[in-house]
Design an enzyme around this catalytic site. Sequence first.
Site, PDB file in Angstrom:
ATOM      1  CD  GLN A 198       3.627   6.301  -6.957  1.00 27.69           C
ATOM      2  OE1 GLN A 198       3.304   6.714  -5.848  1.00 27.69           O
ATOM      3  NE2 GLN A 198       4.280   7.047  -7.819  1.00 27.69           N
ATOM      4  CG  ASP A 258      -2.455  10.787  -4.629  1.00 29.84           C
ATOM      5  OD1 ASP A 258      -1.429  11.475  -4.563  1.00 29.84           O
ATOM      6  OD2 ASP A 258      -2.464   9.588  -4.961  1.00 29.84           O
ATOM      7  CE  LYS A 275       4.700   9.317  -3.510  1.00 26.61           C
ATOM      8  NZ  LYS A 275       3.743   8.883  -4.513  1.00 26.61           N
TER       9      LYS A 275
HETATM   10  N1  GUN Z   1       2.675   9.091  -9.701  1.00 27.80           N
HETATM   11  C1  GUN Z   1       3.394  10.217  -9.951  1.00 27.80           C
HETATM   12  N2  GUN Z   1       2.984  11.223  -9.147  1.00 27.80           N
HETATM   13  C2  GUN Z   1       1.991  10.731  -8.385  1.00 27.80           C
HETATM   14  C3  GUN Z   1       1.184  11.291  -7.359  1.00 27.80           C
HETATM   15  O1  GUN Z   1       1.269  12.470  -6.989  1.00 27.80           O
HETATM   16  N3  GUN Z   1       0.268  10.443  -6.806  1.00 27.80           N
HETATM   17  C4  GUN Z   1       0.136   9.147  -7.196  1.00 27.80           C
HETATM   18  N4  GUN Z   1      -0.798   8.415  -6.600  1.00 27.80           N
HETATM   19  N5  GUN Z   1       0.874   8.606  -8.144  1.00 27.80           N
HETATM   20  C5  GUN Z   1       1.805   9.399  -8.726  1.00 27.80           C
END
Ligand code: GUN
Length: 281
Positions: free
Chosen positions: A96, A119, A52
């Site tokens: 996350q 998100d 990311k």
């Molecule tokens: N862990 C796996 N996928 C995601 C996501 O889309 N957002 C977040 N915050 N954590 C994740």
Amino acid sequence: MNLIDGKKIAAQLRNKLKVEVDSIQKKFNRVPGLTVILIGDFAPSQIYVRNKEKSAKEIGLRSEIVKYPKDVQEKTVLNKIDELNKDDDVSGILVQLPLPDHIDKQKIIERINPEKDVDGFHPHNVGNLSSGYESSVPCTPLGCYLLIKEIEPNLSGKKAIVIGRSNLNGKPMAQLLLKENCTVTITHSKTKDLKNECNKGDIVIAAVGIPELVKGDWIKKDAIVIDVGINKTEKGIIGDVAFEEVSKVAKALTPVPGGVGPMTIACLLKNTIDCFKRSLK
Ligand code: GUN
């Protein structure tokens, strides 16, 4: 069969976003910023978060990772979120998941300013999406939606079958398709005769986490099939769709890997820029 090239479509989206960041930089003399909070040492999370950050920097965003050990106190994380909520350089905040058991996931999500919730997990954004108002939309279903629109720009009246009812994927996916005037069925582990339901779909989105659940004879001829599954097996990483069989009947199908995955990160970047733009209003 049209193989939906998520890598290529995500690269096109990132190029478009880079142009947008450049023009924001010229106009405002600052760039949107993404802060990711990473707690603990869960290996897949470390990889996702690194990717990311790399992608954000590549298109010119400000990007920062805040790391905490797995035994961090919940209060420390909440205080950090309060600080980031007030920081004008931070357009988007992502915590996350998964989180360690002693941290209350919902409390963390609800502490993030909904206007910085890249998100789309905050109840304000969930509510706005389901009411058809402007909101941040969870990155994976948003990525699936953009892939479907590449293949079929007019979705009105199409029958869509969503397999999986998670807050992360299934439910927001269904909302996005409803907004496009699809007739949407959400199916899940307790659905009776899932094969029969799938057979009705002009569009099928599989997001259940069961390797190769969706077989060739589950799919109507010329349906669009989106595979959200990432299942680690002895054969390597495989999706929720039996690729070879389904590729013989579907009009278009996403591969795993190289389908939905690259779109998820590109959509996170899009959400960060969109949060920045909304903050100017
Ligand atoms: N862990 C796996 N996928 C995601 C996501 O889309 N957002 C977040 N915050 N954590 C994740």
